[in-house]
Design a protein around this motif. Sequence first.
Motif, PDB file in Angstrom:
ATOM      1  N   CYS B 151      -8.572  -8.700   0.261  1.00  0.00           N
ATOM      2  CA  CYS B 151      -8.669  -7.246   0.440  1.00  0.00           C
ATOM      3  C   CYS B 151      -9.731  -6.869   1.475  1.00  0.00           C
ATOM      4  O   CYS B 151      -9.900  -5.683   1.777  1.00  0.00           O
ATOM      5  N   TYR B 153     -10.018  -6.591   4.723  1.00  0.00           N
ATOM      6  CA  TYR B 153      -9.156  -6.615   5.905  1.00  0.00           C
ATOM      7  C   TYR B 153      -9.918  -6.810   7.219  1.00  0.00           C
ATOM      8  O   TYR B 153      -9.432  -7.525   8.102  1.00  0.00           O
ATOM      9  N   PRO B 154     -11.093  -6.192   7.407  1.00  0.00           N
ATOM     10  CA  PRO B 154     -11.810  -6.439   8.671  1.00  0.00           C
ATOM     11  C   PRO B 154     -12.177  -7.913   8.857  1.00  0.00           C
ATOM     12  O   PRO B 154     -12.093  -8.444   9.955  1.00  0.00           O
ATOM     13  N   VAL B 156     -10.547 -10.476   7.552  1.00  0.00           N
ATOM     14  CA  VAL B 156      -9.297 -11.177   7.838  1.00  0.00           C
ATOM     15  C   VAL B 156      -8.936 -10.998   9.314  1.00  0.00           C
ATOM     16  O   VAL B 156      -8.551 -11.958  10.000  1.00  0.00           O
ATOM     17  N   TYR B 157      -9.078  -9.768   9.808  1.00  0.00           N
ATOM     18  CA  TYR B 157      -8.811  -9.509  11.230  1.00  0.00           C
ATOM     19  C   TYR B 157      -9.656 -10.447  12.097  1.00  0.00           C
ATOM     20  O   TYR B 157      -9.154 -11.070  13.034  1.00  0.00           O
TER      21      TYR B 157
END
Lengths: 79, 199
Positions: B151, B153-154, B156-157
């Motif tokens: 969760c 996301y930044p 993961v990016y």
Amino acid sequence: MKTRVIAVVAKVMDVPLDQLDETSSPDSVENWDSVKHMALIMAMEEEFGIQMTDSQIIKLWNVASICEAVGQSLPQMTD
Amino acid sequence: MATLSDKAAATEDSPGGMPQRSLETPDFLLAPFQDGDISDEYVAWMNDPEVVQYTDSRYVQQTRETIGAFLRSFDGRNAMIWRIIHKPDGVYIGNCLLRVNWLHKVAELGGMVGDRRYWGKPVIAQTFERLIRHAFQDLGMEKVTGGTRSCNYPAVYNLHRIGMTLEAELRRHAVQDGRRVDIALFALFREDWEARQSA
């Protein structure tokens, strides 16, 4: 669906439609930073009326993977 | 199970005793921690719920003592941590780290940007790319890994951005805001990194 996905990407990233294809990603689109990546996820969910799972979101990296995730999230079409 | 001869070979292959050194990117200096580097802003970051929201640090009141204990776990050889300093203005903005398994030639990277003014900027991408180059070129690693809660996301990016690929998902492996969430594990192999450099 791919055309709609590309249209959303073009709008969020503020790039011309003709510069995008299935391979487009943050590696090839200069404007595609982490903030716009989050905005893109939300825009896709709004455009298609879906909610993607974390497991789908972590696999999003180019237009093709977005199309795949959107396709998985849409209700199954019936004749 | 590692044998004694494996361990001996690993010691011979590793640059034992080589001091952890400073590294640079176009915009950032990565400086090894020194005694006295536990600044007020570092303590404040570690108590900022947004900065530590995806770590277990959020469950403990952080002090100079708790941070000092954490920093003492970095020996400069098997575990290395650097301060990230924005070169144009000399501001200390966060930390990045490498944990090295010399036996298997695998390094794990991590990092955080504590100064919110630098969020949304390519701090982690630049520093991680530098750590990866350090791991492959200077330390002789064969694989570099990184992971985060799915969760986040930044993060993961950023792991995608530096060329890592998703290797595994640990399902419902952590608790985040009352719900069980997955852990995403990313990796980059030496040959893929080399191909990316020459592309």
